[in-house]
Design an enzyme around this catalytic site. Structure first.
Site, PDB file in Angstrom:
ATOM      1  N   THR A 126      70.917  90.296  40.346  1.00 20.19           N
ATOM      2  CA  THR A 126      70.437  91.578  40.880  1.00 20.19           C
ATOM      3  C   THR A 126      69.488  92.260  39.895  1.00 20.19           C
ATOM      4  OG1 THR A 126      71.176  93.853  41.328  1.00 20.19           O
ATOM      5  CG2 THR A 126      72.654  92.515  40.027  1.00 20.19           C
ATOM      6  N   ASP A 127      68.638  93.151  40.428  1.00 22.96           N
ATOM      7  CA  ASP A 127      67.774  93.936  39.532  1.00 22.96           C
ATOM      8  C   ASP A 127      68.596  94.857  38.638  1.00 22.96           C
ATOM      9  OD1 ASP A 127      68.566  95.720  41.543  1.00 22.96           O
ATOM     10  OD2 ASP A 127      66.554  96.490  41.960  1.00 22.96           O
ATOM     11  N   GLU A 128      69.850  95.127  39.045  1.00 19.47           N
ATOM     12  CA  GLU A 128      70.658  96.077  38.280  1.00 19.47           C
ATOM     13  C   GLU A 128      71.033  95.564  36.895  1.00 19.47           C
ATOM     14  OE1 GLU A 128      73.569  98.354  40.259  1.00 19.47           O
ATOM     15  OE2 GLU A 128      72.695  98.077  42.250  1.00 19.47           O
ATOM     16  N   TYR A 150      79.822  96.982  37.779  1.00 23.79           N
ATOM     17  CA  TYR A 150      79.227  95.986  38.687  1.00 23.79           C
ATOM     18  C   TYR A 150      78.087  95.244  37.997  1.00 23.79           C
ATOM     19  CZ  TYR A 150      75.992  94.141  42.180  1.00 23.79           C
ATOM     20  OH  TYR A 150      75.124  93.331  42.872  1.00 23.79           O
ATOM     21  N   LYS A 154      77.635  91.276  36.744  1.00 25.73           N
ATOM     22  CA  LYS A 154      76.563  90.385  37.204  1.00 25.73           C
ATOM     23  C   LYS A 154      75.753  89.852  36.008  1.00 25.73           C
ATOM     24  CE  LYS A 154      75.562  89.633  40.972  1.00 25.73           C
ATOM     25  NZ  LYS A 154      76.038  88.575  41.934  1.00 25.73           N
TER      26      LYS A 154
HETATM   27  P1  NAD Z   1      78.573  91.588  50.588  1.00 19.82           P
HETATM   28  O1  NAD Z   1      79.463  92.557  49.885  1.00 19.82           O
HETATM   29  O2  NAD Z   1      78.003  91.975  51.924  1.00 19.82           O
HETATM   30  O3  NAD Z   1      79.330  90.201  50.815  1.00 19.82           O
HETATM   31  C1  NAD Z   1      80.013  89.544  49.797  1.00 19.82           C
HETATM   32  C2  NAD Z   1      80.751  88.364  50.428  1.00 19.82           C
HETATM   33  O4  NAD Z   1      81.430  87.662  49.371  1.00 19.82           O
HETATM   34  C3  NAD Z   1      81.816  88.795  51.448  1.00 19.82           C
HETATM   35  O5  NAD Z   1      81.726  87.985  52.603  1.00 19.82           O
HETATM   36  C4  NAD Z   1      83.125  88.548  50.706  1.00 19.82           C
HETATM   37  O6  NAD Z   1      84.209  88.223  51.577  1.00 19.82           O
HETATM   38  C5  NAD Z   1      82.779  87.405  49.777  1.00 19.82           C
HETATM   39  N1  NAD Z   1      83.621  87.360  48.570  1.00 19.82           N
HETATM   40  C6  NAD Z   1      83.931  88.410  47.751  1.00 19.82           C
HETATM   41  N2  NAD Z   1      84.730  87.986  46.756  1.00 19.82           N
HETATM   42  C7  NAD Z   1      84.913  86.654  46.932  1.00 19.82           C
HETATM   43  C8  NAD Z   1      85.640  85.650  46.226  1.00 19.82           C
HETATM   44  N3  NAD Z   1      86.357  85.942  45.135  1.00 19.82           N
HETATM   45  N4  NAD Z   1      85.595  84.389  46.682  1.00 19.82           N
HETATM   46  C9  NAD Z   1      84.884  84.070  47.810  1.00 19.82           C
HETATM   47  N5  NAD Z   1      84.203  84.983  48.533  1.00 19.82           N
HETATM   48  C10 NAD Z   1      84.212  86.254  48.091  1.00 19.82           C
HETATM   49  O7  NAD Z   1      77.429  91.203  49.555  1.00 19.82           O
HETATM   50  P2  NAD Z   1      75.837  91.185  49.734  1.00 19.82           P
HETATM   51  O8  NAD Z   1      75.341  92.583  49.772  1.00 19.82           O
HETATM   52  O9  NAD Z   1      75.481  90.242  50.799  1.00 19.82           O
HETATM   53  O10 NAD Z   1      75.414  90.580  48.303  1.00 19.82           O
HETATM   54  C11 NAD Z   1      75.382  89.161  48.094  1.00 19.82           C
HETATM   55  C12 NAD Z   1      74.999  88.867  46.660  1.00 19.82           C
HETATM   56  O11 NAD Z   1      73.724  89.432  46.366  1.00 19.82           O
HETATM   57  C13 NAD Z   1      75.959  89.451  45.631  1.00 19.82           C
HETATM   58  O12 NAD Z   1      76.137  88.509  44.613  1.00 19.82           O
HETATM   59  C14 NAD Z   1      75.243  90.682  45.114  1.00 19.82           C
HETATM   60  O13 NAD Z   1      75.600  90.935  43.766  1.00 19.82           O
HETATM   61  C15 NAD Z   1      73.799  90.269  45.236  1.00 19.82           C
HETATM   62  N6  NAD Z   1      72.841  91.358  45.455  1.00 19.82           N
HETATM   63  C16 NAD Z   1      72.991  92.228  46.508  1.00 19.82           C
HETATM   64  C17 NAD Z   1      72.035  93.208  46.726  1.00 19.82           C
HETATM   65  C18 NAD Z   1      72.144  94.164  47.911  1.00 19.82           C
HETATM   66  O14 NAD Z   1      71.308  95.064  48.026  1.00 19.82           O
HETATM   67  N7  NAD Z   1      73.092  94.002  48.805  1.00 19.82           N
HETATM   68  C19 NAD Z   1      70.940  93.326  45.881  1.00 19.82           C
HETATM   69  C20 NAD Z   1      70.814  92.423  44.814  1.00 19.82           C
HETATM   70  C21 NAD Z   1      71.761  91.450  44.628  1.00 19.82           C
END
Ligand code: NAD
Length: 321
Positions: A126-128, A150, A154
């Site tokens: 993530t950018d964070e 968080y 990451k």
């Molecule tokens: P989300 O919260 O919508 O979904 C996360 C999924 O992971 C869920 O389906 C959950 O059941 C599953 N999960 C959680 N813990 C788990 C575990 N221990 N084992 C197996 N499955 C597990 O997440 P998202 O928003 O789709 O983000 C996906 C990825 O992208 C993450 O790694 C996040 O850090 C990264 N990210 C998200 C954003 C954003 O804006 N949403 C931006 C940058 C990076």
């Protein structure tokens, strides 16, 4: 483009589910893995199983920390994570457990393979991880200065991957997308949450005075960027995936209110929102350089204002628990 076999963890979450759809559309075989936390999207498992060709989608309900076996795959794409900053402030241990220890377990599963069978570990970072960006946009070589549990978890995962690569030869690609938005996002995140609150007649909660800004990336643009990195990106490299639309949170909520009420809100904006909720340690701004990924020929194409209007309509008509 040859047919690939891909493991996708967190396949039922927001971004993971969009990526799986794109893999299936390419004719790839997908092994989806998800623990099914509150953030997993209901209905997605049934949908993916239905749209996939015979044997193209195989699902395992599993926690990435407890997995003990990896089928033979070309890529392991890790979306699984605890993702909501506010939750990480309340319960950091859960974030370390999944986002750090979970990644370590996946790396160990890859390391346990013979060299020629090791899949490329593709991490959705993530950018964070860069922390506040008040000066020049962050490049992939800049130091990581995370600001909350968080982003710290990451950043730690990214460090583990670099270590497992150098010591054990685990091949990797790390992508660092900015704030994603789109259909399927859980309503703890700004856009779906604002629509949900407006629908319930409750004021939209905003951190601080709403002056913190984020760079928005449509989830379909993100998927295209990730595919670009998978197809053409260098092995063992990191790629920023920044969106093209930067806006202050208050401006985004203003646009949501406008779209929700079709330009005629029933009350003044100030009465529809509630500011000054505190998110401890909140970053003011993130900004990443796109130079490296631009050389691969990727840039986001979706127009934020247009997509936001469509999305507000979608969330207004589809209540999410
Ligand atoms: P989300 O919260 O919508 O979904 C996360 C999924 O992971 C869920 O389906 C959950 O059941 C599953 N999960 C959680 N813990 C788990 C575990 N221990 N084992 C197996 N499955 C597990 O997440 P998202 O928003 O789709 O983000 C996906 C990825 O992208 C993450 O790694 C996040 O850090 C990264 N990210 C998200 C954003 C954003 O804006 N949403 C931006 C940058 C990076």
């Amino acid at each position: 483009m040859h047919r690939r076999v891909v493991a996708v963890t967190g396949c039922l979450g927001f971004m993971g589910s969009h990526f799986v759809r794109a893999c299936l559309a390419r004719g790839w075989k997908v092994w989806g893995i998800d623990k099914m936390t509150y953030a997993a999207r209901p209905g997605v498992l049934e949908e993916l199983s239905r749209v996939a060709g015979h044997d193209d989608f195989h699902f395992t309900k599993a926690d990435i920390l407890e997995m003990q076996h990896l089928f033979e795959v070309d890529l392991l794409v890790n979306f699984a994570a605890e993702t909501h900053v506010d939750n990480s402030i309340m319960d950091p241990a859960n974030f370390v457990r999944t986002n750090v220890d979970g990644v370590q377990n996946l790396l160990e599963l890859v390391r346990g393979k013979n060299n020629y069978e090791m899949p490329t570990f593709v991490q959705i970072s993530t950018d964070e991880v860069y922390g506040d960006a008040v000066g020049a946009p962050r490049t992939e070589d800049d130091p990581l200065r995370p600001s909350n549990p968080y982003s710290a978890s990451k950043a730690a995962a990214d460090m583990l991957i670099l270590g497992w690569h150098r010591t054990f030869d685990v091949p990797y690609k790390i992508v660092r997308p900015s704030n994603n938005y789109g259909v399927g996002q859980y309503p703890e995140k700004l856009i779906p949450k604002a629509v949900k609150y407006l629908g319930l007649g409750k004021p939209v909660p905003i951190h601080g005075d709403g002056s913190t800004s984020r760079t928005w990336l449509h989830v379909e643009d993100f998927v295209a960027g990730l595919m670009k990195v998978i197809d053409d990106g260098a092995e063992n490299a990191i790629y920023n995936l920044p969106g093209a639309h930067e806006a202050k949170n208050l401006e985004v909520v203003r646009a949501i209110v406008d779209a929700f009420f079709d330009g005629a809100p029933p009350r003044p904006f100030e009465e529809l929102v509630k500011t000054h909720y505190v998110r401890i340690g909140e970053d003011v701004r993130y900004a990443m350089s796109n130079a490296r990924v631009a050389r691969l020929g990727w840039k986001p194409v979706r127009v934020f204002d247009d997509e936001l209007r469509k999305l507000v309509r979608h969330f207004r008509e589809n209540f999410v628990w």
